[in-house]
Motif scaffolding. Structure first.
Motif, PDB file in Angstrom:
ATOM      1  N   UNK A  51       0.758  -1.216   0.103  1.00 15.10           N
ATOM      2  CA  UNK A  51       0.017   0.008   0.046  1.00 15.10           C
ATOM      3  C   UNK A  51       0.789   1.336   0.002  1.00 15.10           C
ATOM      4  N   UNK A  52       1.852   1.416   0.813  1.00 17.03           N
ATOM      5  CA  UNK A  52       2.796   2.379   1.110  1.00 17.03           C
ATOM      6  C   UNK A  52       3.562   2.582  -0.696  1.00 17.03           C
ATOM      7  N   UNK A  53       3.880   1.658  -0.960  1.00 15.67           N
ATOM      8  CA  UNK A  53       4.379   1.713  -2.321  1.00 15.67           C
ATOM      9  C   UNK A  53       3.550   2.164  -3.451  1.00 15.67           C
ATOM     10  N   UNK A  54       2.243   1.707  -3.487  1.00 14.86           N
ATOM     11  CA  UNK A  54       1.433   2.065  -4.598  1.00 14.86           C
ATOM     12  C   UNK A  54       1.060   3.817  -4.374  1.00 14.86           C
ATOM     13  N   UNK A  55       1.074   4.077  -3.151  1.00 16.60           N
ATOM     14  CA  UNK A  55       0.988   5.480  -3.002  1.00 16.60           C
ATOM     15  C   UNK A  55       2.115   6.138  -3.306  1.00 16.60           C
ATOM     16  N   UNK A  56       3.334   5.706  -3.144  1.00 22.44           N
ATOM     17  CA  UNK A  56       4.662   6.426  -3.621  1.00 22.44           C
ATOM     18  C   UNK A  56       4.605   6.574  -5.352  1.00 22.44           C
ATOM     19  N   UNK A  57       3.989   5.516  -5.835  1.00 25.23           N
ATOM     20  CA  UNK A  57       4.121   5.467  -7.227  1.00 25.23           C
ATOM     21  C   UNK A  57       2.826   6.402  -7.855  1.00 25.23           C
ATOM     22  N   UNK A  58       2.180   6.819  -7.140  1.00 29.75           N
ATOM     23  CA  UNK A  58       0.766   7.487  -7.618  1.00 29.75           C
ATOM     24  C   UNK A  58       1.042   8.913  -8.476  1.00 29.75           C
ATOM     25  N   UNK A  59       0.505   9.035  -9.536  1.00 31.72           N
ATOM     26  CA  UNK A  59       0.704  10.206 -10.305  1.00 31.72           C
ATOM     27  C   UNK A  59       0.561  11.345  -9.204  1.00 31.72           C
ATOM     28  N   UNK A  60       1.410  12.527  -9.530  1.00 32.03           N
ATOM     29  CA  UNK A  60       1.860  13.662  -8.835  1.00 32.03           C
ATOM     30  C   UNK A  60       2.632  13.273  -7.406  1.00 32.03           C
ATOM     31  N   UNK A  61       1.830  12.195  -6.729  1.00 34.03           N
ATOM     32  CA  UNK A  61       2.716  11.876  -5.494  1.00 34.03           C
ATOM     33  C   UNK A  61       3.889  11.312  -5.548  1.00 34.03           C
ATOM     34  N   UNK A  62       4.014  10.599  -6.779  1.00 36.60           N
ATOM     35  CA  UNK A  62       5.348  10.095  -7.154  1.00 36.60           C
ATOM     36  C   UNK A  62       6.341  11.238  -7.630  1.00 36.60           C
ATOM     37  N   UNK A  63       6.011  12.051  -7.971  1.00 35.96           N
ATOM     38  CA  UNK A  63       6.979  13.114  -8.559  1.00 35.96           C
ATOM     39  C   UNK A  63       7.333  13.934  -6.884  1.00 35.96           C
ATOM     40  N   UNK A  64       6.520  14.202  -6.214  1.00 36.25           N
ATOM     41  CA  UNK A  64       6.738  14.831  -5.076  1.00 36.25           C
ATOM     42  C   UNK A  64       7.380  14.162  -4.021  1.00 36.25           C
ATOM     43  N   UNK A  65       7.284  12.689  -3.949  1.00 37.20           N
ATOM     44  CA  UNK A  65       8.291  11.850  -2.985  1.00 37.20           C
ATOM     45  C   UNK A  65       9.496  11.890  -3.623  1.00 37.20           C
ATOM     46  N   UNK A  66       9.736  12.073  -4.944  1.00 41.30           N
ATOM     47  CA  UNK A  66      11.227  11.867  -5.583  1.00 41.30           C
ATOM     48  C   UNK A  66      11.964  13.184  -5.159  1.00 41.30           C
ATOM     49  N   UNK A  67      11.155  14.237  -5.352  1.00 41.59           N
ATOM     50  CA  UNK A  67      11.450  15.691  -5.260  1.00 41.59           C
ATOM     51  C   UNK A  67      11.969  15.661  -3.644  1.00 41.59           C
ATOM     52  N   UNK A  68      11.540  15.111  -2.694  1.00 38.56           N
ATOM     53  CA  UNK A  68      11.887  15.363  -1.225  1.00 38.56           C
ATOM     54  C   UNK A  68      12.989  14.345  -0.951  1.00 38.56           C
ATOM     55  N   UNK A  69      12.804  13.053  -1.742  1.00 39.64           N
ATOM     56  CA  UNK A  69      14.286  12.582  -1.618  1.00 39.64           C
ATOM     57  C   UNK A  69      15.422  13.046  -2.008  1.00 39.64           C
ATOM     58  N   UNK A  70      15.287  13.699  -3.401  1.00 40.33           N
ATOM     59  CA  UNK A  70      16.444  14.327  -3.692  1.00 40.33           C
ATOM     60  C   UNK A  70      16.721  15.458  -2.879  1.00 40.33           C
ATOM     61  N   UNK A  71      15.949  16.193  -2.217  1.00 40.61           N
ATOM     62  CA  UNK A  71      16.310  17.342  -1.447  1.00 40.61           C
ATOM     63  C   UNK A  71      17.023  16.929  -0.004  1.00 40.61           C
ATOM     64  N   UNK A  72      16.721  15.686   0.482  1.00 40.51           N
ATOM     65  CA  UNK A  72      17.494  15.175   1.566  1.00 40.51           C
ATOM     66  C   UNK A  72      18.530  14.228   1.328  1.00 40.51           C
TER      67      UNK A  72
END
Length: 419
Positions: free
Chosen positions: A389-410
């Motif tokens: 369930x966590x993985x599906x949320x991480x890959x969702x449209x828009x959410x996936x882009x935001x998660x990657x952006x946060x990961x890059x920031x840290x």
């Protein structure tokens, strides 16, 4: 200019003429029937909605009674849906759909003004006509043509999502509210409070799961429509945990919406949908899948059930590989965390050994290649239902882009590795 015919004659003609034409073409063009059915269904749903808006906005009105919803005659909508849906798709083997659409638009503009007293046009009616062409006719013909021709897989899968979503969240509630005497305005005023917002977030998660199931179908060459199925047995994504995730999500969505708006009738509709899915639809699906996939499907269904999900993924689900750099400390920690949870059908490999120069974590399976946080999200599907369930949320449209952006920031941005 009018025809001089009375309302009853015009109403009967608006239904019978398209029905007879579509019926004759249905016999003559068997290969286009699935596309024609989807195109008609699309038009039926959206023409009813559009005409309800048109009546409320004063663009036109219907001088009739009987089988009505929000001032819209449903039988006339059926004739209109057949004319704009089934007819151009069934004609496509002889006439280019673009030509048919142009003729239908021209004929509709001429006919709308001559259907009085059945339809009375008002100021601004052309706005409704334009919306009808853009929202009803064109998408329906595109969906029908793509399905009949076996083209544009992701487009027709996306249009089916919109269509079946409208059936679930508009048609079924509208029918339920009409039967129980509830208006949409009353429903809207009932929504509020922290409990409702929690339920709406649960509904959003259910939508994400259903969309992930649709994506798995599309990646294997098919769509949610039973007569346009995937070409391979799907055992990945939500199907590694549940045999019918779309139907389960649809039923739970109806139950959730019923709780939010306080409409017991929707809960009853959910129960009817569950019985239908477990009964008639389930029998049809089992017969079809046994004939197509045989022993692999029987083995899958012995391990994966319809309504009770597995906690761990199906052991023989589609295998995948996750390439993680061993010379990168954060990356190797992610790999170690995954390895300790004994992922199913997932092989962890050094990114340094990949034939390409990788700059992010890479996930590969028989149907998809993902990078970065989306790759990690896909890997989580191989651990357990909760992590999936966590993985599906991480890959969702828009959410996936935001998660990657946060990961890059840290500090988890792209980096080079030594080969």
């Amino acid at each position: 200019m009018t025809t001089g015919l009375d309302v009853a004659t015009l109403r009967n003609g608006a239904v019978l003429v398209p029905a007879l034409l579509a019926g004759a073409l249905w016999v003559a063009a068997p290969g286009e029937r699935v596309g024609a059915a989807l195109a008609t269904l699309w038009n039926m749903v959206w023409l009813i909605a559009l005409n309800a808006v048109a009546v409320a906005a004063g663009w036109w009105s219907f001088a009739t009674d009987g089988l009505m919803w929000s001032g819209v005659p449903l039988d006339v909508m059926l004739g209109w849906a057949l004319l704009w849906g089934a007819v151009p798709v069934l004609l496509m083997r002889w006439v280019n759909p673009v030509v048919t659409v142009a003729v239908l638009v021209a004929a509709d503009i001429v006919a709308m003004g001559g259907l009085a007293p059945l339809v009375w046009l008002r100021s601004g009616w052309w706005v409704g006509e334009l919306l009808g062409v853009l929202l009803c006719l064109l998408p329906a013909v595109l969906l029908g043509w793509a399905t009949a021709a076996g083209r544009m897989l992701w487009v027709r899968a996306g249009l089916q999502v919109v269509l079946f979503g409208a059936l679930l969240l508009f048609v079924i509630p509208a029918a339920t509210f009409a039967l129980t005497g509830i208006s949409w305005l009353q429903v809207w005023h009932r929504v509020g409070g922290p409990g409702d917002w929690v339920l709406l977030q649960i509904a959003a998660v259910l939508v994400l799961i259903a969309l992930r199931a649709v994506a798995e179908f599309a990646r294997h060459g098919g769509t949610p429509f039973p007569w346009d199925p995937p070409q391979a047995l799907v055992t990945s994504g939500p199907y590694a945990y549940l045999a019918n995730p779309m139907q389960v999500c649809a039923v739970l969505l109806l139950v959730t919406v019923a709780a939010v708006v306080g409409a017991p009738g929707l809960a009853l509709a959910a129960a009817v949908a569950a019985v239908f899915s477990a009964g008639i639809a389930g029998w049809h699906e089992r017969d079809q899948l046994v004939a197509r996939f045989g022993a692999p499907w029987r083995e899958y269904r012995r391990a994966v059930h319809d309504w009770v999900p597995r906690l761990r993924p199906y052991a023989h689900r589609a295998p995948a590989r996750l390439y993680v750099a061993v010379t990168c400390d954060p990356c190797s920690q992610v790999a170690g965390w995954l390895r300790r949870r004994d992922p199913v059908a997932l092989t962890l490999k050094p990114a340094e050994d990949h034939p390409q120069d990788l700059r992010r974590v890479r996930y590969e399976s028989d149907s998809v290649v993902l990078h970065g946080t989306r790759a990690v999200g896909a890997a989580l599907e191989h651990i357990s239902l909760g992590w999936a369930l966590v993985g599906w949320v991480m890959r969702a449209p828009a959410i996936g882009w935001f998660v990657q952006l946060l990961a890059d920031a840290v500090g988890a941005g792209p980096r080079s590795v030594s080969r």
